[in-house]
Design an enzyme around this catalytic site. Structure first.
Site, PDB file in Angstrom:
ATOM      1  N   SER A 127       0.767  -1.270  -0.213  1.00 27.99           N
ATOM      2  CA  SER A 127       0.072  -0.023  -0.081  1.00 27.99           C
ATOM      3  C   SER A 127       0.774   1.386   0.013  1.00 27.99           C
ATOM      4  O   SER A 127       1.767   1.328   0.709  1.00 27.99           O
ATOM      5  CB  SER A 127      -0.787   0.079   1.264  1.00 27.99           C
ATOM      6  OG  SER A 127      -1.291   1.307   1.492  1.00 27.99           O
ATOM      7  N   GLU A 129       0.114   3.682   1.723  1.00 24.82           N
ATOM      8  CA  GLU A 129       0.378   4.106   3.046  1.00 24.82           C
ATOM      9  C   GLU A 129       1.701   3.769   3.672  1.00 24.82           C
ATOM     10  O   GLU A 129       2.091   4.344   4.861  1.00 24.82           O
ATOM     11  CB  GLU A 129      -0.570   3.505   3.998  1.00 24.82           C
ATOM     12  CG  GLU A 129      -2.188   3.870   3.784  1.00 24.82           C
ATOM     13  CD  GLU A 129      -2.480   5.358   4.194  1.00 24.82           C
ATOM     14  OE1 GLU A 129      -1.833   5.761   5.388  1.00 24.82           O
ATOM     15  OE2 GLU A 129      -3.145   6.047   3.549  1.00 24.82           O
ATOM     16  N   TYR A 151      -1.253   0.188  10.668  1.00 21.36           N
ATOM     17  CA  TYR A 151      -1.550  -0.409   9.129  1.00 21.36           C
ATOM     18  C   TYR A 151      -0.505  -0.256   8.428  1.00 21.36           C
ATOM     19  O   TYR A 151       0.192  -1.286   7.729  1.00 21.36           O
ATOM     20  CB  TYR A 151      -2.962   0.379   8.579  1.00 21.36           C
ATOM     21  CG  TYR A 151      -3.305  -0.351   7.133  1.00 21.36           C
ATOM     22  CD1 TYR A 151      -3.428  -1.381   6.843  1.00 21.36           C
ATOM     23  CD2 TYR A 151      -2.754   0.820   6.103  1.00 21.36           C
ATOM     24  CE1 TYR A 151      -3.860  -1.715   5.441  1.00 21.36           C
ATOM     25  CE2 TYR A 151      -2.977   0.551   4.821  1.00 21.36           C
ATOM     26  CZ  TYR A 151      -3.539  -0.770   4.488  1.00 21.36           C
ATOM     27  OH  TYR A 151      -3.806  -1.221   3.116  1.00 21.36           O
TER      28      TYR A 151
HETATM   29  P1  NAP Z   1     -11.211  -4.535   2.158  1.00 19.92           P
HETATM   30  O1  NAP Z   1     -12.361  -4.217   1.189  1.00 19.92           O
HETATM   31  O2  NAP Z   1     -11.261  -4.015   3.575  1.00 19.92           O
HETATM   32  O3  NAP Z   1     -10.854  -6.235   2.364  1.00 19.92           O
HETATM   33  C1  NAP Z   1     -10.251  -6.921   3.053  1.00 19.92           C
HETATM   34  C2  NAP Z   1     -10.531  -8.247   3.278  1.00 19.92           C
HETATM   35  O4  NAP Z   1      -9.550  -8.804   4.066  1.00 19.92           O
HETATM   36  C3  NAP Z   1     -11.770  -8.833   3.594  1.00 19.92           C
HETATM   37  O5  NAP Z   1     -12.426  -9.736   2.545  1.00 19.92           O
HETATM   38  C4  NAP Z   1     -11.768  -9.344   4.929  1.00 19.92           C
HETATM   39  O6  NAP Z   1     -12.621 -10.313   5.092  1.00 19.92           O
HETATM   40  C5  NAP Z   1     -10.250  -9.935   4.723  1.00 19.92           C
HETATM   41  N1  NAP Z   1      -9.699 -10.311   6.119  1.00 19.92           N
HETATM   42  C6  NAP Z   1      -9.641  -9.568   7.121  1.00 19.92           C
HETATM   43  N2  NAP Z   1      -9.077 -10.336   8.132  1.00 19.92           N
HETATM   44  C7  NAP Z   1      -8.609 -11.536   7.561  1.00 19.92           C
HETATM   45  C8  NAP Z   1      -8.224 -12.691   8.318  1.00 19.92           C
HETATM   46  N3  NAP Z   1      -7.719 -12.490   9.569  1.00 19.92           N
HETATM   47  N4  NAP Z   1      -8.288 -13.619   7.511  1.00 19.92           N
HETATM   48  C9  NAP Z   1      -8.404 -13.732   6.200  1.00 19.92           C
HETATM   49  N5  NAP Z   1      -9.035 -12.497   5.752  1.00 19.92           N
HETATM   50  C10 NAP Z   1      -9.185 -11.368   6.399  1.00 19.92           C
HETATM   51  O7  NAP Z   1     -10.017  -4.306   1.380  1.00 19.92           O
HETATM   52  P2  NAP Z   1      -9.632  -3.829  -0.343  1.00 19.92           P
HETATM   53  O8  NAP Z   1     -10.000  -2.464  -0.443  1.00 19.92           O
HETATM   54  O9  NAP Z   1     -10.491  -5.083  -0.981  1.00 19.92           O
HETATM   55  O10 NAP Z   1      -8.069  -4.295  -0.337  1.00 19.92           O
HETATM   56  C11 NAP Z   1      -7.681  -5.283  -0.496  1.00 19.92           C
HETATM   57  C12 NAP Z   1      -6.215  -5.298  -0.196  1.00 19.92           C
HETATM   58  O11 NAP Z   1      -5.443  -4.405  -0.909  1.00 19.92           O
HETATM   59  C13 NAP Z   1      -6.212  -5.188   1.399  1.00 19.92           C
HETATM   60  O12 NAP Z   1      -4.976  -5.909   1.816  1.00 19.92           O
HETATM   61  C14 NAP Z   1      -5.432  -3.890   1.340  1.00 19.92           C
HETATM   62  O13 NAP Z   1      -4.812  -3.395   2.681  1.00 19.92           O
HETATM   63  C15 NAP Z   1      -4.676  -3.471   0.387  1.00 19.92           C
HETATM   64  N6  NAP Z   1      -4.905  -2.320  -0.321  1.00 19.92           N
HETATM   65  C16 NAP Z   1      -5.952  -1.652  -0.678  1.00 19.92           C
HETATM   66  C17 NAP Z   1      -5.925  -0.364  -1.211  1.00 19.92           C
HETATM   67  C18 NAP Z   1      -7.204   0.473  -1.787  1.00 19.92           C
HETATM   68  O14 NAP Z   1      -7.154   1.687  -1.912  1.00 19.92           O
HETATM   69  N7  NAP Z   1      -8.332  -0.273  -1.724  1.00 19.92           N
HETATM   70  C19 NAP Z   1      -4.929   0.254  -1.430  1.00 19.92           C
HETATM   71  C20 NAP Z   1      -3.514  -0.368  -1.284  1.00 19.92           C
HETATM   72  C21 NAP Z   1      -3.600  -1.628  -0.502  1.00 19.92           C
HETATM   73  P3  NAP Z   1     -14.018  -9.843   6.018  1.00 19.92           P
HETATM   74  O15 NAP Z   1     -14.832  -9.382   4.892  1.00 19.92           O
HETATM   75  O16 NAP Z   1     -14.635 -11.339   6.397  1.00 19.92           O
HETATM   76  O17 NAP Z   1     -13.801  -9.102   7.141  1.00 19.92           O
END
Ligand code: NAP
Length: 331
Positions: A127, A129, A151
């Site tokens: 990320s 971040e 984070y």
């Molecule tokens: P998100 O919508 O918050 O999804 C996070 C996922 O992680 C959810 O499916 C959640 O499951 C799962 N999770 C949480 N705790 C877990 C655990 N203990 N074991 C297994 N799964 C778990 O995030 P996103 O926006 O799709 O982002 C995807 C990834 O990219 C993340 O790692 C995020 O940090 C990274 N990222 C995102 C962005 C962005 O702008 N979106 C930018 C940079 C990086 P539940 O639904 O069951 O809680």
């Protein structure tokens, strides 16, 4: 058929990526945590082609069992505690899931391995971040990290351990340093969706006020559907590497708010918006803007949806869903 295993399948990116990989002819397996996860039902309804497997990033044996079942060619580790604000109040959980979870996934891959001639390829969702208190602008793959939240710290560990396993064990492991990407599937807790959802509800007469933290924060916002393509492209190269993925254009939260209200046909947005310090972060990240030259050059990746189209897509979606939920007509 190639096989892909996705952690975080119930999240925004997991759902976009599953759709994209299915379109590319993959068998898609998704890991779901918890014993009765309501978001799993949504995934099944939306994407019946995905095979769900139970598992948790905090539990190594479950990751090994999941990989043995899925027998994937590619693993996309998207699972994380991903909300910066929550990471301040649940820092240990964030370190364990977002940070150590990456190590566990890499170890599980080492244990299950795939075949020698066709080892499992690994994508880590890193990320912007990680750049936090930025050392230079824009940020690229060589910019030093200075995370400003638990984070961000956990993501730095996840990034470093991915690079370390690639260098130590010759794994095909990539870290995608993705800048903010949004869309109608973004969680309601994130500022982009909080804004578009509130604007839709205000337009429909269902809400009267939008309460935010600072409006001056500047972010490089792209569309999630574009960004998951870059994840896949990283795993199709001859050699594994790390890439910044970003639009290269930044906008303030204020601009996001202005545009969303304008999209909904509401004038004088200031009347509806209140700032509350309770939404300020203990340590702010002011300006994130990415330089994705390497991804453009080596992966041939570029975003297709711009900021204006993104905000319109999200406001339109929230107007439709909020109107349906409330049983009111669209204006
Ligand atoms: P998100 O919508 O918050 O999804 C996070 C996922 O992680 C959810 O499916 C959640 O499951 C799962 N999770 C949480 N705790 C877990 C655990 N203990 N074991 C297994 N799964 C778990 O995030 P996103 O926006 O799709 O982002 C995807 C990834 O990219 C993340 O790692 C995020 O940090 C990274 N990222 C995102 C962005 C962005 O702008 N979106 C930018 C940079 C990086 P539940 O639904 O069951 O809680």
């Amino acid at each position: 058929m190639p096989r892909a295993f996705i952690t975080g399948i119930t999240g925004q990116d997991g759902r976009h990526l599953a759709e994209f990989l299915h379109g590319q002819g993959y068998d898609v397996y998704g890991m779901v945590k918890g014993q009765s996860n309501p978001k799993a039902v949504q995934v099944v309804d939306e994407m019946p082609f995905v095979e769900l497997i139970p598992g948790d990033l905090a539990d190594l044996p479950s990751l090994v069992a999941a990989l043995e079942l899925a027998q994937p060619d590619e693993v996309y580790n998207l699972g994380a505690i991903s909300f910066v604000a929550l990471s301040f109040s649940q820092a240990e959980l964030t370190a364990n899931t977002t940070g150590l979870g990456v190590l566990r996934m890499l170890e599980a891959i080492r244990m299950v391995g795939g075949t020698q001639s066709n080892p499992i390829r690994f994508y880590q969702a890193s990320s912007s971040e990680m750049f936090g208190k930025v050392r230079e602008t824009p940020q690229d793959e060589r910019t030093a990290f200075h995370p400003r939240s638990p984070y961000g710290c956990a993501k730095v560990f996840g990034h470093d351990i991915t690079v370390n396993y690639r260098e130590s064990y010759g794994m095909y492991a990539c870290s995608g340093i993705l800048f903010n990407h949004e869309g109608p599937r973004r969680g309601i807790e994130f500022v982009s969706r909080k804004v578009t959802n509130a604007v839709a509800r205000i337009r429909l007469g269902l809400q009267h006020e939008l309460v935010l933290g600072t409006l001056d924060t500047k972010r490089d916002w792209g569309y999630a559907g574009d960004f998951v393509r870059a994840m896949w492209l990283m795993l199709q190269q001859d050699e594994p590497d790390d890439y910044v993925v970003a639009t290269g254009t930044a906008h303030t939260v204020r601009e996001l708010v202005e545009r969303a209200f304008a999209e909904a046909g509401i004038e004088g947005w200031e009347r509806y918006v209140r700032q509350d310090p309770k939404f300020y972060r203990p340590a702010e990240v002011d300006l994130l803007i990415g330089d994705a030259t390497k991804a453009r050059r080596e992966l041939g990746w570029q975003p297709e949806v711009d900021f204006a189209e993104l905000v319109k897509m999200m406001v339109d979606h929230d107007m439709r869903t909020e109107a349906t939920k409330a049983g009111v007509a669209l204006p």
